[in-house]
Design an enzyme around this catalytic site. Structure first.
Site, PDB file in Angstrom:
ATOM      1  N   ARG A  51       0.804  -1.226   0.000  1.00  0.00           N
ATOM      2  CA  ARG A  51       0.000   0.000   0.000  1.00  0.00           C
ATOM      3  C   ARG A  51       0.834   1.273   0.000  1.00  0.00           C
ATOM      4  NH1 ARG A  51      -2.705  -3.896   1.652  1.00  0.00           N
ATOM      5  NH2 ARG A  51      -0.740  -4.359   2.635  1.00  0.00           N
ATOM      6  N   THR A  52       1.805   1.365   0.882  1.00  0.00           N
ATOM      7  CA  THR A  52       2.462   2.657   1.065  1.00  0.00           C
ATOM      8  C   THR A  52       3.240   3.046  -0.186  1.00  0.00           C
ATOM      9  OG1 THR A  52       2.634   2.054   3.384  1.00  0.00           O
ATOM     10  CG2 THR A  52       3.862   3.989   2.682  1.00  0.00           C
ATOM     11  N   LYS A  80      25.793  -2.957  -1.474  1.00  0.00           N
ATOM     12  CA  LYS A  80      27.254  -2.773  -1.608  1.00  0.00           C
ATOM     13  C   LYS A  80      27.805  -1.948  -0.452  1.00  0.00           C
ATOM     14  CE  LYS A  80      26.327  -2.319  -6.514  1.00  0.00           C
ATOM     15  NZ  LYS A  80      26.156  -1.240  -7.495  1.00  0.00           N
ATOM     16  N   ARG A 101      11.015   4.124   3.103  1.00  0.00           N
ATOM     17  CA  ARG A 101      10.709   3.162   4.175  1.00  0.00           C
ATOM     18  C   ARG A 101      11.994   2.438   4.521  1.00  0.00           C
ATOM     19  NH1 ARG A 101       5.744  -0.999   4.533  1.00  0.00           N
ATOM     20  NH2 ARG A 101       4.782   0.959   5.155  1.00  0.00           N
ATOM     21  N   HIS A 129       4.802   6.009  11.341  1.00  0.00           N
ATOM     22  CA  HIS A 129       4.294   5.778   9.980  1.00  0.00           C
ATOM     23  C   HIS A 129       3.323   6.925   9.686  1.00  0.00           C
ATOM     24  CE1 HIS A 129       3.037   4.007   6.344  1.00  0.00           C
ATOM     25  NE2 HIS A 129       2.799   2.769   6.726  1.00  0.00           N
TER      26      HIS A 129
HETATM   27  N1   CP Z   1      -0.305   0.005   5.768  1.00  0.00           N
HETATM   28  C1   CP Z   1       0.905  -0.291   5.256  1.00  0.00           C
HETATM   29  O1   CP Z   1       1.924   0.317   5.632  1.00  0.00           O
HETATM   30  O2   CP Z   1       0.894  -1.274   4.327  1.00  0.00           O
HETATM   31  P1   CP Z   1       2.171  -1.758   3.491  1.00  0.00           P
HETATM   32  O3   CP Z   1       3.137  -2.362   4.473  1.00  0.00           O
HETATM   33  O4   CP Z   1       1.637  -2.726   2.488  1.00  0.00           O
HETATM   34  O5   CP Z   1       2.764  -0.531   2.861  1.00  0.00           O
END
Ligand code: CP
Length: 306
Positions: A51-52, A80, A101, A129
């Site tokens: 999703r993110t 590396k 991320r 998040h």
């Molecule tokens: N909600 C969320 O962070 O989903 P993903 O880990 O799929 O990005």
């Protein structure tokens, strides 16, 4: 230049403006279809995501911009030995904005200290998040019509669940918020959240183990999965993973206007049969995540439509 590291980077007034922009984008997508023409988003994902990453990319594409990036650390020069600071210096030469991320808490913060472009924290370890929080706030606002005066049940892995930590930080700034913290003993909300955030701000909360006991009083139930990737041993994960399963029977004791949110991915904690319940809001939440990330990209790039 602004970055987004935590939901607290925006004041309550700025959040209101951002959520209103997301609502306008939902109502009038055509107005925004070329707002980011010529702009590029880089997605730097050192940890798996569906999703993110894809919603940031969908957001930029919906705004008429372009996307680039990597979806695993393995396909980048991190393998590396390249540092996050060198990577972001490099990506600053290619893109106008980036979403990162990383499994290590604070890695996106290191990136923004060396970046010439806005950096969005797309999840750092068990820490924060913030774009999920923006998604959650928009979902609550759209479905309940307000962000204040609510009882919110947070259920599951409250220890490692970064979405829960970010959401608490954001919601304690609104009046009349009460929390019911529903977790097994081993996965309780950490002290740095309970003592330093909830107690410090005099936010009412109680801790319960049984989901059934909490359901009747909730306006929002925020389910989370047990974060397998943050456990040190498989045995503990296996013992905890099916501790909560929300099913049709349990939903009978929940108020008719309660909404069920989940940041997803779900594993077993919400039975598929609940998806048909009108109170199941988690796939609407996914859609709202695109609008709110469109609003975020416009805000960080300081692009105004109209
Ligand atoms: N909600 C969320 O962070 O989903 P993903 O880990 O799929 O990005």
């Amino acid at each position: 230049m602004r970055h987004l590291m935590s939901p607290l980077d925006f004041s309550v007034e700025e959040l209101d403006t951002l959520l209103s922009l997301a609502q306008d984008i939902e109502a009038h997508p055509e107005k925004y279809a070329h707002a980011c023409a010529g702009k590029k988003l880089a997605t730097l994902f050192y940890e798996p995501s569906t999703r993110t990453r894809l919603s940031h990319e969908a957001a930029m594409l919906n705004l008429g911009g372009s996307i680039m990036g990597f979806s695993t650390a393995d396909s980048s020069s991190a393998t590396k030995g390249e540092s996050v600071s060198d990577t972001i210096r490099t990506v600053s030469c290619y893109a106008d904005i980036c979403a990162m991320r990383h499994p290590k808490e604070g890695a996106p913060m290191v990136a923004c200290e060396h970046s010439r472009i806005p950096v969005i924290n797309a999840g750092d370890g068990g820490h924060q998040h913030p774009t999920q929080t923006l998604t959650d706030l928009l979902t609550i606002k759209n479905l309940k019509g307000r962000l204040d005066n609510m009882t919110i049940g947070l259920c599951g892995d409250l220890k490692f669940g970064r979405t829960v930590h970010s959401l608490i930080h954001a919601l304690v700034r609104y009046s009349g918020i009460k929390f019911v913290l529903i977790s097994p003993e081993e996965l309780r909300l950490p002290d740095y959240m309970r003592l330093d955030v909830l107690d410090k701000k005099n936010v009412p909360y109680k801790e319960v183990v049984r989901l059934e006991d909490a359901l009747p009083e909730l306006d929002i139930l925020y389910m989370t999965r047990v974060q397998k990737e943050r456990f040190f041993n498989e045995e503990d994960y296996v013992r905890m993973k099916d501790f909560y399963i929300l099913d049709r029977k349990k939903m009978k004791s929940a108020p008719q206007d309660m909404q069920v949110l989940h940041p997803l991915p779900r594993v077993n904690e919400i039975a598929v049969e609940v998806d048909e319940d009108p109170r199941a809001a988690y796939f609407k939440q996914v859609q709202y995540g695109v609008y709110v990330r469109m609003a975020l990209i416009l805000t960080l790039l300081d692009i105004h439509v109209d």
